[in-house]
Design a protein around this motif. Structure first.
Motif, mmCIF file in Angstrom:
data_model
loop_
_atom_site.group_PDB
_atom_site.id
_atom_site.type_symbol
_atom_site.label_atom_id
_atom_site.label_comp_id
_atom_site.label_asym_id
_atom_site.label_seq_id
_atom_site.Cartn_x
_atom_site.Cartn_y
_atom_site.Cartn_z
ATOM 1 N N ALA A 65 0.942 -1.289 -0.081
ATOM 2 C CA ALA A 65 -0.143 0.001 -0.062
ATOM 3 C C ALA A 65 1.023 1.284 0.048
ATOM 4 N N LEU A 66 2.042 1.174 0.815
ATOM 5 C CA LEU A 66 2.854 2.628 0.881
ATOM 6 C C LEU A 66 3.592 2.606 -0.432
ATOM 7 N N SER A 67 3.948 1.601 -0.995
ATOM 8 C CA SER A 67 4.738 1.776 -2.417
ATOM 9 C C SER A 67 3.670 2.114 -3.397
ATOM 10 N N LEU A 68 2.444 1.656 -3.618
ATOM 11 C CA LEU A 68 1.629 2.128 -4.528
ATOM 12 C C LEU A 68 1.028 3.646 -4.320
ATOM 13 N N LEU A 69 1.092 3.771 -2.959
ATOM 14 C CA LEU A 69 0.490 5.345 -2.850
ATOM 15 C C LEU A 69 1.676 6.216 -3.041
ATOM 16 N N ALA A 70 2.968 5.856 -2.704
ATOM 17 C CA ALA A 70 3.905 6.541 -3.098
ATOM 18 C C ALA A 70 4.069 6.794 -4.723
ATOM 19 N N ARG A 71 3.761 5.794 -5.526
ATOM 20 C CA ARG A 71 4.031 5.816 -6.946
ATOM 21 C C ARG A 71 2.965 6.516 -7.583
ATOM 22 N N TYR A 72 1.460 6.544 -7.187
ATOM 23 C CA TYR A 72 0.594 7.198 -7.960
ATOM 24 C C TYR A 72 0.077 8.658 -7.015
ATOM 25 N N GLN A 73 0.716 8.864 -6.144
ATOM 26 C CA GLN A 73 0.228 9.923 -5.286
ATOM 27 C C GLN A 73 0.617 11.250 -6.028
ATOM 28 N N GLU A 74 1.925 11.542 -6.544
ATOM 29 C CA GLU A 74 2.044 12.804 -7.308
ATOM 30 C C GLU A 74 3.120 12.555 -8.310
ATOM 31 N N GLN A 75 3.134 13.291 -9.276
ATOM 32 C CA GLN A 75 4.209 13.296 -10.363
ATOM 33 C C GLN A 75 5.322 14.153 -9.727
ATOM 34 N N PRO A 76 6.671 13.671 -10.315
ATOM 35 C CA PRO A 76 7.731 14.537 -9.851
ATOM 36 C C PRO A 76 7.690 15.672 -10.395
ATOM 37 N N VAL A 77 8.337 17.020 -9.965
ATOM 38 C CA VAL A 77 8.560 18.035 -10.551
ATOM 39 C C VAL A 77 9.917 18.218 -10.937
ATOM 40 N N ASN A 78 10.018 18.839 -12.289
ATOM 41 C CA ASN A 78 11.374 19.106 -12.755
ATOM 42 C C ASN A 78 11.781 20.503 -12.048
ATOM 43 N N ILE A 79 12.946 20.541 -11.562
ATOM 44 C CA ILE A 79 13.363 21.682 -10.930
ATOM 45 C C ILE A 79 13.862 22.840 -11.901
ATOM 46 N N LEU A 80 14.100 22.229 -13.055
ATOM 47 C CA LEU A 80 14.423 23.512 -14.128
ATOM 48 C C LEU A 80 13.294 24.137 -14.664
ATOM 49 N N ASP A 81 12.266 23.677 -14.459
ATOM 50 C CA ASP A 81 10.936 24.455 -14.695
ATOM 51 C C ASP A 81 10.882 25.354 -13.853
#
Length: 119
Positions: A65-81
């Motif tokens: 459950a923790l691994s699935l929650l971490a995978r689908y919770q939020e998309q990573p943010v590109n710091i260059l943006d």
């Protein structure tokens, strides 16, 4: 949600470690085998085995459950943006490191080697 799962996961881990340490070792590796307790040896083994199996299933469930929650919770943010842009839409004339700013402490000059005087 993630905090609740982490707390449940940690409680399951602590309980699983405690139950495994309570089990009687086969060869007496820890030197604490035998003795009479509140249950017979066979009854205690059945209860501890069943408890270990239940806690192991709970451990795997909370881990998944923790691994699935971490995978689908939020998309990573590109710091260059997140760099500030100018009117032309570019990131300015300076590079990324120049935009971070200078360091607070100046770099020290290395000591000059002493030349031995010939006597």
């Amino acid at each position: 949600m993630q905090t609740v799962l982490i707390v449940i996961h940690l409680m399951v881990v602590l309980a699983l470690v405690g139950v495994v340490l309570l089990q009687r070792s086969e060869g007496g590796g820890l030197g604490i085998g035998g003795g009479s307790g509140f249950m017979t040896a066979r009854g205690a083994a059945n209860a501890l085995t069943r408890t270990t199996a239940i806690l192991a299933v709970a451990f795997f469930a909370t881990s998944l459950a923790l691994s699935l929650l971490a995978r689908y919770q939020e998309q990573p943010v590109n710091i260059l943006d997140r760099l500030p842009t100018t009117e032309q839409g570019q990131t300015g004339g300076a590079g990324i490191l120049d935009q971070l700013g200078p360091s607070e402490t100046p770099a020290e000059q290395p000591a000059q080697p002493q030349v031995p005087s010939g006597q």
